[in-house]
Scaffold this motif. Structure first.
Motif, PDB file in Angstrom:
ATOM      1  N   ALA A 197       0.834  -1.212   0.000  1.00 22.94           N
ATOM      2  CA  ALA A 197       0.000   0.000   0.000  1.00 22.94           C
ATOM      3  C   ALA A 197       0.862   1.252   0.000  1.00 22.94           C
ATOM      4  CB  ALA A 197      -0.928  -0.011   1.213  1.00 22.94           C
ATOM      5  N   ALA A 198       1.954   1.240   0.776  1.00 21.34           N
ATOM      6  CA  ALA A 198       2.843   2.400   0.797  1.00 21.34           C
ATOM      7  C   ALA A 198       3.494   2.624  -0.566  1.00 21.34           C
ATOM      8  CB  ALA A 198       3.913   2.207   1.870  1.00 21.34           C
ATOM      9  N   ARG A 199       3.905   1.524  -1.223  1.00 16.22           N
ATOM     10  CA  ARG A 199       4.509   1.661  -2.553  1.00 16.22           C
ATOM     11  C   ARG A 199       3.485   2.162  -3.572  1.00 16.22           C
ATOM     12  NH1 ARG A 199       9.119  -1.114  -3.613  1.00 16.22           N
ATOM     13  NH2 ARG A 199       9.038   0.159  -5.515  1.00 16.22           N
ATOM     14  N   THR A 200       2.233   1.717  -3.427  1.00 20.21           N
ATOM     15  CA  THR A 200       1.182   2.171  -4.337  1.00 20.21           C
ATOM     16  C   THR A 200       0.915   3.664  -4.170  1.00 20.21           C
ATOM     17  OG1 THR A 200       0.153  -0.022  -4.229  1.00 20.21           O
ATOM     18  CG2 THR A 200      -1.208   1.794  -5.043  1.00 20.21           C
ATOM     19  N   LEU A 201       1.046   4.166  -2.947  1.00 23.72           N
ATOM     20  CA  LEU A 201       0.793   5.581  -2.682  1.00 23.72           C
ATOM     21  C   LEU A 201       1.991   6.466  -3.016  1.00 23.72           C
ATOM     22  CD1 LEU A 201      -1.138   5.243   0.691  1.00 23.72           C
ATOM     23  CD2 LEU A 201      -2.077   5.793  -1.564  1.00 23.72           C
ATOM     24  N   GLY A 202       3.050   5.872  -3.537  1.00 29.78           N
ATOM     25  CA  GLY A 202       4.163   6.684  -4.010  1.00 29.78           C
ATOM     26  C   GLY A 202       5.436   6.590  -3.213  1.00 29.78           C
ATOM     27  N   SER A 203       5.487   5.800  -2.151  1.00 31.22           N
ATOM     28  CA  SER A 203       6.706   5.668  -1.362  1.00 31.22           C
ATOM     29  C   SER A 203       7.727   4.802  -2.101  1.00 31.22           C
ATOM     30  CB  SER A 203       6.407   5.034  -0.001  1.00 31.22           C
ATOM     31  OG  SER A 203       5.617   5.897   0.783  1.00 31.22           O
ATOM     32  N   GLY A 204       8.979   5.191  -1.986  1.00 30.76           N
ATOM     33  CA  GLY A 204      10.044   4.379  -2.540  1.00 30.76           C
ATOM     34  C   GLY A 204      10.344   3.205  -1.629  1.00 30.76           C
ATOM     35  N   PRO A 205      11.194   2.272  -2.067  1.00 34.22           N
ATOM     36  CA  PRO A 205      11.494   1.099  -1.227  1.00 34.22           C
ATOM     37  C   PRO A 205      12.171   1.466   0.090  1.00 34.22           C
ATOM     38  CG  PRO A 205      12.921   1.196  -3.164  1.00 34.22           C
ATOM     39  CD  PRO A 205      11.866   2.212  -3.374  1.00 34.22           C
ATOM     40  N   VAL A 206      13.080   2.454   0.052  1.00 33.54           N
ATOM     41  CA  VAL A 206      13.767   2.860   1.281  1.00 33.54           C
ATOM     42  C   VAL A 206      12.802   3.562   2.227  1.00 33.54           C
ATOM     43  CG1 VAL A 206      15.628   4.275   2.221  1.00 33.54           C
ATOM     44  CG2 VAL A 206      15.972   3.042   0.066  1.00 33.54           C
ATOM     45  N   HIS A 207      11.974   4.470   1.693  1.00 32.66           N
ATOM     46  CA  HIS A 207      11.015   5.197   2.526  1.00 32.66           C
ATOM     47  C   HIS A 207       9.993   4.239   3.137  1.00 32.66           C
ATOM     48  CE1 HIS A 207       7.494   7.805   3.370  1.00 32.66           C
ATOM     49  NE2 HIS A 207       8.438   8.646   3.783  1.00 32.66           N
ATOM     50  N   ALA A 208       9.515   3.269   2.359  1.00 33.87           N
ATOM     51  CA  ALA A 208       8.563   2.292   2.887  1.00 33.87           C
ATOM     52  C   ALA A 208       9.200   1.422   3.964  1.00 33.87           C
ATOM     53  CB  ALA A 208       8.035   1.420   1.750  1.00 33.87           C
ATOM     54  N   PHE A 209      10.479   1.081   3.778  1.00 32.31           N
ATOM     55  CA  PHE A 209      11.162   0.271   4.784  1.00 32.31           C
ATOM     56  C   PHE A 209      11.323   1.049   6.087  1.00 32.31           C
ATOM     57  CE2 PHE A 209      15.091  -1.031   6.898  1.00 32.31           C
ATOM     58  CZ  PHE A 209      14.869  -2.386   7.061  1.00 32.31           C
ATOM     59  N   VAL A 210      11.695   2.334   5.989  1.00 36.00           N
ATOM     60  CA  VAL A 210      11.945   3.144   7.185  1.00 36.00           C
ATOM     61  C   VAL A 210      10.652   3.471   7.917  1.00 36.00           C
ATOM     62  CG1 VAL A 210      12.833   5.356   8.004  1.00 36.00           C
ATOM     63  CG2 VAL A 210      14.098   4.079   6.279  1.00 36.00           C
ATOM     64  N   THR A 211       9.588   3.758   7.172  1.00 32.47           N
ATOM     65  CA  THR A 211       8.346   4.221   7.800  1.00 32.47           C
ATOM     66  C   THR A 211       7.373   3.098   8.124  1.00 32.47           C
ATOM     67  OG1 THR A 211       7.398   4.614   5.594  1.00 32.47           O
ATOM     68  CG2 THR A 211       8.505   6.469   6.687  1.00 32.47           C
ATOM     69  N   ILE A 212       7.501   1.957   7.474  1.00 35.45           N
ATOM     70  CA  ILE A 212       6.556   0.861   7.702  1.00 35.45           C
ATOM     71  C   ILE A 212       7.232  -0.324   8.387  1.00 35.45           C
ATOM     72  CG2 ILE A 212       4.951  -0.746   6.632  1.00 35.45           C
ATOM     73  CD1 ILE A 212       4.049   2.130   6.425  1.00 35.45           C
ATOM     74  N   THR A 213       8.270  -0.864   7.762  1.00 35.32           N
ATOM     75  CA  THR A 213       8.872  -2.105   8.250  1.00 35.32           C
ATOM     76  C   THR A 213       9.598  -1.906   9.579  1.00 35.32           C
ATOM     77  OG1 THR A 213       9.143  -2.825   5.955  1.00 35.32           O
ATOM     78  CG2 THR A 213      10.392  -4.011   7.637  1.00 35.32           C
ATOM     79  N   MET A 214      10.445  -0.889   9.647  1.00 36.31           N
ATOM     80  CA  MET A 214      11.247  -0.694  10.855  1.00 36.31           C
ATOM     81  C   MET A 214      10.401  -0.436  12.100  1.00 36.31           C
ATOM     82  SD  MET A 214      14.476  -1.203  10.753  1.00 36.31           S
ATOM     83  CE  MET A 214      15.005  -0.245  12.156  1.00 36.31           C
ATOM     84  N   PRO A 215       9.415   0.481  12.061  1.00 38.15           N
ATOM     85  CA  PRO A 215       8.601   0.678  13.283  1.00 38.15           C
ATOM     86  C   PRO A 215       7.864  -0.578  13.728  1.00 38.15           C
ATOM     87  CG  PRO A 215       8.312   2.512  11.772  1.00 38.15           C
ATOM     88  CD  PRO A 215       9.071   1.466  11.023  1.00 38.15           C
ATOM     89  N   LEU A 216       7.343  -1.360  12.761  1.00 37.78           N
ATOM     90  CA  LEU A 216       6.620  -2.571  13.129  1.00 37.78           C
ATOM     91  C   LEU A 216       7.554  -3.684  13.597  1.00 37.78           C
ATOM     92  CD1 LEU A 216       3.943  -2.685  10.287  1.00 37.78           C
ATOM     93  CD2 LEU A 216       3.640  -1.950  12.654  1.00 37.78           C
ATOM     94  N   ALA A 217       8.839  -3.600  13.245  1.00 40.54           N
ATOM     95  CA  ALA A 217       9.810  -4.604  13.681  1.00 40.54           C
ATOM     96  C   ALA A 217      10.465  -4.250  15.007  1.00 40.54           C
ATOM     97  CB  ALA A 217      10.891  -4.787  12.609  1.00 40.54           C
TER      98      ALA A 217
END
Length: 299
Positions: A197-217
């Motif tokens: 969903a983040a990639r669909t809304l325009g986030s790059g792979p690094v931005h999606a990793f920092v804002t989505i994956t890292m906080p949830l991990a």
């Protein structure tokens, strides 16, 4: 009725488990009787020895041995060196373990099984054997030095064994599975639709990793850091074998006081300080996680 009101009225998992009718069938007296064996084992195996340890460290209620730790530079230096070594091992395990855990969640089935086996097999191997393996690798005639000399990188073998770096590297390798497994569990629990969903809304792979994956991990990262730090504080065999006398840690010092000098009250004081340091670190991590955005308290 809106979706939000439905979520508010729906009982939580804790309420369904602990407030169900089956949980209310036991009276308080029966519940206490069921807990008595556990409380007896806990008292005999943990509470009583701990109280005896604290009493032994305070002969005649005098804090002499605790003041000795602070006043004498040798003992205070060993305590600080142990804390710094444990922190370095924790950071090294995090930087080495997080990519492995992340790769385990992205690999295909067969390759993921191979990587998982490589992570789990060291847990079945003795710490003593793994420490001796690093001695073979890092010694002057070891694999690394022979390779560097053969390639012409260095003229003479480097001194890699019996150094603080060797201690940190070996301890990080030993504790690496305890960092990888909690992080892998946290990463695997993240629904892939969030990143999509983040990639669909325009986030790059690094931005999606920092804002989505890292906080949830972060829960897995906190758990792995606490486990690695606490275990590193009490390491005894690996620093003694790989670090030598110049890399003494507090567990080695406690062993020296009990087996060589027979100073049991001072060893008890050192053990109590180590216990207090461990509990302090756990509370700090617990508080840090509870203050983190989107996380519940507790580790």
């Amino acid at each position: 009725m809106s979706d939000l009101s439905i979520l508010k009225t729906r009982p939580s998992l804790r309420e369904r488990v602990f407030l169900s009718s089956s949980a209310k069938t036991y009276p308080h007296a029966t519940a206490i009787l069921l807990l008595l064996p556990f409380l007896a084992v806990l008292s005999a195996g943990f509470a009583y020895p701990l109280l005896k340890l604290i009493a032994l460290s305070l002969p005649d209620f005098s804090p002499h041995h605790y003041l000795r730790i602070v006043r004498e530079p040798l003992y205070f230096g060993v305590l600080m060196s142990t804390a710094m070594t444990a922190m370095s091992v924790m950071v090294a395990a995090l930087f080495l373990g997080f990519p492995v855990a992340y790769a385990m969640t992205r690999l295909k089935h067969r390759l993921a099984l191979v990587v998982t086996a490589c992570v789990l097999i060291p847990l079945w191997t003795s710490v003593l054997i793994r420490s001796y393996a690093w001695i073979v690798i890092l010694q002057r005639n070891g694999i690394i030095n022979e390779g560097l000399v053969a390639l012409g990188v260095v003229d003479a073998p480097l001194r890699m064994i019996y150094t603080q770096g060797a201690v940190i590297l070996t301890m990080a390798h030993v504790l690496l599975p305890f960092m990888i497994l909690p992080v892998f569990s946290a990463l695997r629990a993240i629904p892939p639709e969030y990143v999509q969903a983040a990639r669909t809304l325009g986030s790059g792979p690094v931005h999606a990793f920092v804002t989505i994956t890292m906080p949830l991990a972060l829960p897995g990262i906190f758990a792995g850091c606490v486990i690695c730090f606490v275990l590193a504080l009490g390491f005894y065999v690996t620093p003694a074998l790989v670090g030598g006398p110049g890399s003494m840690m507090i567990a080695t010092l406690i062993g020296q006081q009990t087996t060589v000098l027979l100073d049991w009250p001072f060893a008890a004081a050192l053990s109590t300080v180590l216990l207090i340091l461990t509990l302090t670190v756990i509370l700090i991590f617990r508080k840090t996680r509870s203050l983190s955005k989107g996380l519940n308290g507790g580790v």
